[in-house]
Enzyme design. Structure first.
Site, PDB file in Angstrom:
ATOM      1  N   SER A  37      30.141  31.666  72.344  1.00 33.72           N
ATOM      2  CA  SER A  37      31.409  32.389  71.737  1.00 33.72           C
ATOM      3  C   SER A  37      31.696  32.999  73.117  1.00 33.72           C
ATOM      4  O   SER A  37      31.065  33.375  74.081  1.00 33.72           O
ATOM      5  CB  SER A  37      30.968  33.194  71.013  1.00 33.72           C
ATOM      6  OG  SER A  37      30.393  32.931  69.810  1.00 33.72           O
ATOM      7  N   GLU A 184      36.384  26.314  63.294  1.00 33.87           N
ATOM      8  CA  GLU A 184      35.266  26.203  63.533  1.00 33.87           C
ATOM      9  C   GLU A 184      34.304  25.585  62.489  1.00 33.87           C
ATOM     10  O   GLU A 184      33.374  24.755  62.801  1.00 33.87           O
ATOM     11  CB  GLU A 184      34.565  27.591  63.809  1.00 33.87           C
ATOM     12  CG  GLU A 184      33.149  27.567  64.252  1.00 33.87           C
ATOM     13  CD  GLU A 184      32.459  28.944  64.510  1.00 33.87           C
ATOM     14  OE1 GLU A 184      31.700  28.991  65.105  1.00 33.87           O
ATOM     15  OE2 GLU A 184      33.070  29.861  64.085  1.00 33.87           O
ATOM     16  N   TYR A 204      22.970  28.889  66.753  1.00 36.32           N
ATOM     17  CA  TYR A 204      23.715  30.184  67.421  1.00 36.32           C
ATOM     18  C   TYR A 204      22.587  31.202  67.054  1.00 36.32           C
ATOM     19  O   TYR A 204      21.571  31.121  66.360  1.00 36.32           O
ATOM     20  CB  TYR A 204      24.875  30.366  66.470  1.00 36.32           C
ATOM     21  CG  TYR A 204      25.854  31.341  66.736  1.00 36.32           C
ATOM     22  CD1 TYR A 204      26.611  31.206  67.941  1.00 36.32           C
ATOM     23  CD2 TYR A 204      25.945  32.728  66.235  1.00 36.32           C
ATOM     24  CE1 TYR A 204      27.535  32.208  68.683  1.00 36.32           C
ATOM     25  CE2 TYR A 204      26.936  33.738  66.820  1.00 36.32           C
ATOM     26  CZ  TYR A 204      27.819  33.426  67.935  1.00 36.32           C
ATOM     27  OH  TYR A 204      28.495  34.119  68.438  1.00 36.32           O
ATOM     28  N   LYS A 209      27.113  34.924  57.436  1.00 34.85           N
ATOM     29  CA  LYS A 209      27.295  35.054  55.844  1.00 34.85           C
ATOM     30  C   LYS A 209      28.211  33.770  55.179  1.00 34.85           C
ATOM     31  O   LYS A 209      27.866  33.469  54.074  1.00 34.85           O
ATOM     32  CB  LYS A 209      28.021  36.554  55.503  1.00 34.85           C
ATOM     33  CG  LYS A 209      28.248  36.724  53.976  1.00 34.85           C
ATOM     34  CD  LYS A 209      28.949  38.154  53.650  1.00 34.85           C
ATOM     35  CE  LYS A 209      29.034  38.265  52.219  1.00 34.85           C
ATOM     36  NZ  LYS A 209      29.661  39.548  51.896  1.00 34.85           N
TER      37      LYS A 209
END
Length: 249
Positions: A37, A184, A204, A209
């Protein structure tokens, strides 16, 4: 979720799979897609070096996924002018790419296997998957709300990271920032179709969620059988069990 410890000569990494199917994909260790990120202090040069070193040792093939141009939308949502936001994203993604290339070269990976969302903008597989996500976004209120909730958390997370005081997150801010989520998601549900690999795990450092909801088949958008999600952390930190509530960009 299934938790494993993977040991190397230099570093311990803890992994946690999202589903049993993800665990089966992990056992075969054919391919991993490492997510990096922008604007996230975790992804220093040293951390990226360690993470990619681990990935190359543990998997037959490694690709790296960087943010696309949609990352600028989050900055714009917080008031950064369009041109400046795009320049900041290009600079940050270039930095991420440079660190990833260096790590792949050092550990026997392929520096050509670094991609951004935007690289696939005109690819048929990616475009079809994105249309699938967009259709669900407009047709399913609960999916739309879940995506906007993720964008809300990302906006607040970015604001905290820059010490910006956000009194209220408007609907316009959410609609702008959610483009990153939509861009994404194809890599979460069907990255093998995009990358041309047999199967993969998107790796990651945090739970997600929205991804957890997708894995429970709560929406029309489905994770393909050859797609998995893997949470990776170094041994001296904890893979957080709570749902992800911080920015991903």
């Amino acid at each position: 979720m299934t938790e494993l410890i993977m040991e190397s000569k230099h570093q311990l990494f803890k992994t946690e799979t999202l589903t049993q199917n993800c665990n089966e994909i992990l056992k075969r260790r054919r391919h991993v897609l490492v997510g990096i990120s922008p604007f996230n202090s975790r992804f220093s040069e040293d951390y990226i070096h360690r993470l990619i070193a681990w990935a190359v040792r543990e998997f037959q093939s490694v690709s790296v996924l960087l943010a696309g141009k949609e990352a600028a939308n989050l900055l714009e949502a917080l008031g950064t002018p369009h041109g400046k936001a795009e320049r900041k994203v290009r600079k940050e993604v270039s930095r991420n790419r440079r660190f990833a290339e260096k790590a792949l070269e050092a550990h026997g990976g392929n520096p050509e296997d670094i991609h951004t969302f935007s690289d696939f903008a005109n690819q048929t597989a990616y475009r079809n998957l994105r249309m699938e996500v967009e259709a669900a976004f407009f047709d399913q209120t609960h999916f739309r709300n879940a995506c906007l909730e993720m964008s809300h958390a990302a906006i607040l997370g970015r604001a905290r990271g820059t010490r910006m005081d956000v009194v209220e997150v408007s609907a316009d801010m959410l609609e702008l920032a959610v483009e990153y989520v939509i861009a994404e998601l194809p890599f979460f549900i069907a990255a093998p179709d995009i990358l041309g690999v047999e199967e993969t795990l998107l790796a990651y450092h945090r739970p997600w969620k929205l991804g957890e909801q997708i894995s429970r088949n709560e929406f029309a958008v489905k994770m393909r059988p050859n797609q998995g999600y893997l949470m990776v952390s170094e041994a001296d930190e904890r893979v957080e069990s709570k749902s992800m509530q911080e920015e991903r960009v």
